[in-house]
Design a protein around this motif. Sequence first.
Motif, PDB file in Angstrom:
ATOM      1  N   GLY A  18      22.375  54.751  12.230  1.00  0.00           N
ATOM      2  CA  GLY A  18      22.413  53.656  11.760  1.00  0.00           C
ATOM      3  C   GLY A  18      22.400  52.178  12.194  1.00  0.00           C
ATOM      4  O   GLY A  18      22.285  51.181  11.735  1.00  0.00           O
ATOM      5  N   VAL A  19      22.616  52.180  13.666  1.00  0.00           N
ATOM      6  CA  VAL A  19      22.592  50.959  14.377  1.00  0.00           C
ATOM      7  C   VAL A  19      21.008  50.534  14.680  1.00  0.00           C
ATOM      8  O   VAL A  19      20.223  51.265  15.338  1.00  0.00           O
ATOM      9  N   CYS A  20      20.700  49.347  14.286  1.00  0.00           N
ATOM     10  CA  CYS A  20      19.389  48.820  14.398  1.00  0.00           C
ATOM     11  C   CYS A  20      19.005  47.652  15.353  1.00  0.00           C
ATOM     12  O   CYS A  20      17.922  47.185  15.455  1.00  0.00           O
ATOM     13  N   LYS A  21      20.380  47.277  15.864  1.00  0.00           N
ATOM     14  CA  LYS A  21      20.256  46.117  16.679  1.00  0.00           C
ATOM     15  C   LYS A  21      21.244  46.269  17.729  1.00  0.00           C
ATOM     16  O   LYS A  21      22.573  46.600  17.535  1.00  0.00           O
ATOM     17  N   ILE A  22      20.900  46.178  18.861  1.00  0.00           N
ATOM     18  CA  ILE A  22      21.784  46.470  20.250  1.00  0.00           C
ATOM     19  C   ILE A  22      21.731  45.188  21.031  1.00  0.00           C
ATOM     20  O   ILE A  22      20.600  44.719  21.353  1.00  0.00           O
ATOM     21  N   ASN A  23      22.618  44.504  21.280  1.00  0.00           N
ATOM     22  CA  ASN A  23      22.808  43.359  22.123  1.00  0.00           C
ATOM     23  C   ASN A  23      23.016  43.551  23.503  1.00  0.00           C
ATOM     24  O   ASN A  23      23.670  44.396  24.044  1.00  0.00           O
ATOM     25  N   ILE A  24      22.174  43.018  24.382  1.00  0.00           N
ATOM     26  CA  ILE A  24      22.048  43.012  25.807  1.00  0.00           C
ATOM     27  C   ILE A  24      22.000  41.569  26.378  1.00  0.00           C
ATOM     28  O   ILE A  24      21.055  41.072  26.152  1.00  0.00           O
ATOM     29  N   ASP A  25      23.004  41.288  27.162  1.00  0.00           N
ATOM     30  CA  ASP A  25      23.275  40.266  27.740  1.00  0.00           C
ATOM     31  C   ASP A  25      23.804  40.447  29.157  1.00  0.00           C
ATOM     32  O   ASP A  25      22.924  39.914  30.251  1.00  0.00           O
ATOM     33  N   THR A  26      24.828  41.021  29.402  1.00  0.00           N
ATOM     34  CA  THR A  26      25.338  41.198  30.825  1.00  0.00           C
ATOM     35  C   THR A  26      24.045  41.652  31.679  1.00  0.00           C
ATOM     36  O   THR A  26      24.143  41.399  32.814  1.00  0.00           O
ATOM     37  N   ASP A  27      23.459  42.918  31.449  1.00  0.00           N
ATOM     38  CA  ASP A  27      22.347  43.447  32.185  1.00  0.00           C
ATOM     39  C   ASP A  27      21.442  42.445  32.725  1.00  0.00           C
ATOM     40  O   ASP A  27      20.792  42.290  33.564  1.00  0.00           O
ATOM     41  N   ILE A  28      21.128  41.252  31.758  1.00  0.00           N
ATOM     42  CA  ILE A  28      20.212  40.235  32.118  1.00  0.00           C
ATOM     43  C   ILE A  28      20.940  39.257  33.431  1.00  0.00           C
ATOM     44  O   ILE A  28      20.191  38.856  34.423  1.00  0.00           O
ATOM     45  N   ARG A  29      22.098  39.058  33.028  1.00  0.00           N
ATOM     46  CA  ARG A  29      22.810  38.327  34.079  1.00  0.00           C
ATOM     47  C   ARG A  29      22.905  39.023  35.240  1.00  0.00           C
ATOM     48  O   ARG A  29      22.629  38.514  36.442  1.00  0.00           O
ATOM     49  N   LEU A  30      22.977  40.301  35.403  1.00  0.00           N
ATOM     50  CA  LEU A  30      23.156  41.039  36.671  1.00  0.00           C
ATOM     51  C   LEU A  30      21.830  41.313  37.268  1.00  0.00           C
ATOM     52  O   LEU A  30      21.828  41.273  38.642  1.00  0.00           O
ATOM     53  N   ALA A  31      20.723  41.453  36.453  1.00  0.00           N
ATOM     54  CA  ALA A  31      19.602  41.526  37.154  1.00  0.00           C
ATOM     55  C   ALA A  31      19.050  40.141  37.882  1.00  0.00           C
ATOM     56  O   ALA A  31      18.620  40.311  39.147  1.00  0.00           O
ATOM     57  N   ILE A  32      19.395  39.157  37.321  1.00  0.00           N
ATOM     58  CA  ILE A  32      19.034  37.925  38.028  1.00  0.00           C
ATOM     59  C   ILE A  32      19.861  37.772  39.177  1.00  0.00           C
ATOM     60  O   ILE A  32      19.772  37.336  40.329  1.00  0.00           O
ATOM     61  N   THR A  33      21.373  37.834  39.098  1.00  0.00           N
ATOM     62  CA  THR A  33      22.042  37.843  40.241  1.00  0.00           C
ATOM     63  C   THR A  33      21.761  38.467  41.321  1.00  0.00           C
ATOM     64  O   THR A  33      21.877  38.270  42.697  1.00  0.00           O
ATOM     65  N   ALA A  34      21.616  39.933  41.275  1.00  0.00           N
ATOM     66  CA  ALA A  34      21.224  40.694  42.237  1.00  0.00           C
ATOM     67  C   ALA A  34      20.014  40.523  43.082  1.00  0.00           C
ATOM     68  O   ALA A  34      19.919  40.341  43.973  1.00  0.00           O
ATOM     69  N   THR A  35      19.030  40.028  42.111  1.00  0.00           N
ATOM     70  CA  THR A  35      17.669  39.568  42.682  1.00  0.00           C
ATOM     71  C   THR A  35      17.817  38.283  43.584  1.00  0.00           C
ATOM     72  O   THR A  35      17.288  38.218  44.893  1.00  0.00           O
ATOM     73  N   LEU A  36      18.463  37.148  42.996  1.00  0.00           N
ATOM     74  CA  LEU A  36      18.901  36.060  43.731  1.00  0.00           C
ATOM     75  C   LEU A  36      19.570  36.225  44.931  1.00  0.00           C
ATOM     76  O   LEU A  36      19.201  35.935  46.064  1.00  0.00           O
ATOM     77  N   ARG A  37      20.657  37.032  44.878  1.00  0.00           N
ATOM     78  CA  ARG A  37      21.487  37.224  46.277  1.00  0.00           C
ATOM     79  C   ARG A  37      20.525  38.172  46.958  1.00  0.00           C
ATOM     80  O   ARG A  37      20.373  37.723  48.355  1.00  0.00           O
ATOM     81  N   LYS A  38      19.576  38.880  46.834  1.00  0.00           N
ATOM     82  CA  LYS A  38      18.886  39.654  47.895  1.00  0.00           C
ATOM     83  C   LYS A  38      17.865  38.647  48.486  1.00  0.00           C
ATOM     84  O   LYS A  38      17.510  38.540  49.494  1.00  0.00           O
ATOM     85  N   VAL A  39      17.104  38.202  47.661  1.00  0.00           N
ATOM     86  CA  VAL A  39      15.787  37.188  48.048  1.00  0.00           C
ATOM     87  C   VAL A  39      16.493  36.133  48.789  1.00  0.00           C
ATOM     88  O   VAL A  39      15.642  35.687  49.952  1.00  0.00           O
ATOM     89  N   LEU A  40      17.425  35.542  48.575  1.00  0.00           N
ATOM     90  CA  LEU A  40      18.120  34.117  49.436  1.00  0.00           C
ATOM     91  C   LEU A  40      18.578  35.058  50.624  1.00  0.00           C
ATOM     92  O   LEU A  40      18.367  34.268  51.801  1.00  0.00           O
ATOM     93  N   ASN A  41      19.245  36.264  50.760  1.00  0.00           N
ATOM     94  CA  ASN A  41      19.723  36.735  52.104  1.00  0.00           C
ATOM     95  C   ASN A  41      18.501  36.958  53.063  1.00  0.00           C
ATOM     96  O   ASN A  41      18.383  37.078  54.148  1.00  0.00           O
ATOM     97  N   ASP A  42      17.361  37.796  52.098  1.00  0.00           N
ATOM     98  CA  ASP A  42      16.094  38.061  52.925  1.00  0.00           C
ATOM     99  C   ASP A  42      15.472  36.749  53.527  1.00  0.00           C
ATOM    100  O   ASP A  42      14.799  36.874  54.557  1.00  0.00           O
ATOM    101  N   GLU A  52      22.169  50.169  39.790  1.00  0.00           N
ATOM    102  CA  GLU A  52      21.566  49.549  41.328  1.00  0.00           C
ATOM    103  C   GLU A  52      21.676  47.934  41.159  1.00  0.00           C
ATOM    104  O   GLU A  52      21.877  47.323  42.230  1.00  0.00           O
ATOM    105  N   PHE A  53      21.914  47.409  40.004  1.00  0.00           N
ATOM    106  CA  PHE A  53      22.216  45.859  40.131  1.00  0.00           C
ATOM    107  C   PHE A  53      23.626  45.539  40.742  1.00  0.00           C
ATOM    108  O   PHE A  53      23.588  44.758  41.498  1.00  0.00           O
ATOM    109  N   ILE A  54      24.469  46.323  40.261  1.00  0.00           N
ATOM    110  CA  ILE A  54      25.886  46.020  40.924  1.00  0.00           C
ATOM    111  C   ILE A  54      25.728  46.394  42.732  1.00  0.00           C
ATOM    112  O   ILE A  54      26.488  45.679  43.318  1.00  0.00           O
ATOM    113  N   LYS A  55      25.103  47.357  43.082  1.00  0.00           N
ATOM    114  CA  LYS A  55      25.061  47.771  44.338  1.00  0.00           C
ATOM    115  C   LYS A  55      24.301  46.614  45.149  1.00  0.00           C
ATOM    116  O   LYS A  55      24.856  46.234  46.267  1.00  0.00           O
ATOM    117  N   THR A  56      23.085  46.119  44.643  1.00  0.00           N
ATOM    118  CA  THR A  56      22.541  45.202  45.291  1.00  0.00           C
ATOM    119  C   THR A  56      23.234  43.968  45.520  1.00  0.00           C
ATOM    120  O   THR A  56      23.291  43.135  46.539  1.00  0.00           O
TER     121      THR A  56
END
Length: 307
Positions: free
Chosen positions: A247-271, A217-221
Motif C-alpha cells: 500500500g505504499v505508493c510514495k517513497i521519499n528519497i533525500d539523503t541518497d541525493i545528498r550523498l551522491a553529490i557529496t561523494a562525487t564532489l569530494r572525488k572530483v576535487l581530489n582528483d 559506495e557513496f559512503i566509501k567514496t
Amino acid sequence: MPLTTPKEMFEKAYMDKYAIGAFNVTNMEIVQGIMEAAEEEKSPVILQISAGARKYAGHNYIIKMVEAAIENSNVPVVLHLDHGVDFNICKEVIDGGFTSVMIDGSHFPFEKNIEVTKSVVEYAHQHGVWVEAELGQLAGIEDDVFAEQNVFTEPDQAVEFVERTGCNSLAVAIGTSHGAYKFKSEPKLDFERLEKITQLLPNYPLVLHGASSVPEEFIKTANNFGGQIAGAKGVPEFMLKKAAQLGVCKINIDTDIRLAITATLRKVLNDFPAEFDPRKFFGPARQAIKDMVQYKMRFVLDSSNKA
C-alpha cells in the motif's frame, strides 16, 4: 506536459504494487539529474521541496526551474511541498503553483494534528491540490524537522485521522527515520503494522518518509576523499520493494541525493585539485544523481515504463 497531482499516479501504483519516487530538490543540477532519469526511464516522478530548500533557493527560482524542467517533459510530474509546518506555508505554495502539499502536524497531539490538517485540506481542495498528512513520528533530523525517537502509527488512529481530516494520502511511521543514520543495529521495519493499516484503509495511498537506502559506495567514496560519514546505515532496498507491495505508493528519497553529490564532489576535487570551473565538478555530480535515480526507478521503485 503540465504539472499534475498524485491522484492518477497513486491509483496506478497501488493497483500494480509499485511506488513513485519523491526526490527532494534544492538546485538546478538536482532537478536536471532527476528529470533526465525520469525521461529515460519513462517514469512518473515527484519533485519535492522542503521548507528549508524553498527558503534556500527562493520560491520563484524553484517554480522557474520546474517550469523549465517540464517544458518538454513526456512524463507526469508533481511539485510537492515536503514537511509543511503550518497552514500558512501550505497556503503560500498552493497559491504559488504547487500541486501537492504535505502538512506535518505529527508533532502535535492527535486532536491538534487533525485540526491543523483539516484546515489545509479544506483550502487545498478548493484549489485542486493534493494533501499528504503524517501520523506518528520519524526519529532523526531533516532540515528543520527533528524528533528524538520513533512514534509508530497506530492503525486504528490512522483510520479515524483519514476519515476526520479528508487528507488524500498518509505518511506512516513503521521504523524508518530521517537522515543517514537510520539504524544502530539490524535494520527492521514493522511490516505487520503496515499491513494492518493497509487492511483498514483499502485502496488508500500510504507514504514512506526517511526511506533512503544510503548506498555504501557513496559512503566509501566520500570517506576515501576526506569525508567523515561513519556508521551511516539506510533502509535495505528489499524492504522498500516490500512496502510497495503493502500500500505504499510514495517513497521519499533525500539523503541518497545528498550523498551522491557529496561523494562525487569530494572525488572530483581530489582528483583535479587545480580545477576551479564549477561545471567540471557539478556536471559529474548531476550525472551521479541521474544514475542513482534511474537505478531506484528501475530496480527499487519499479516505476520504469509507468508514465
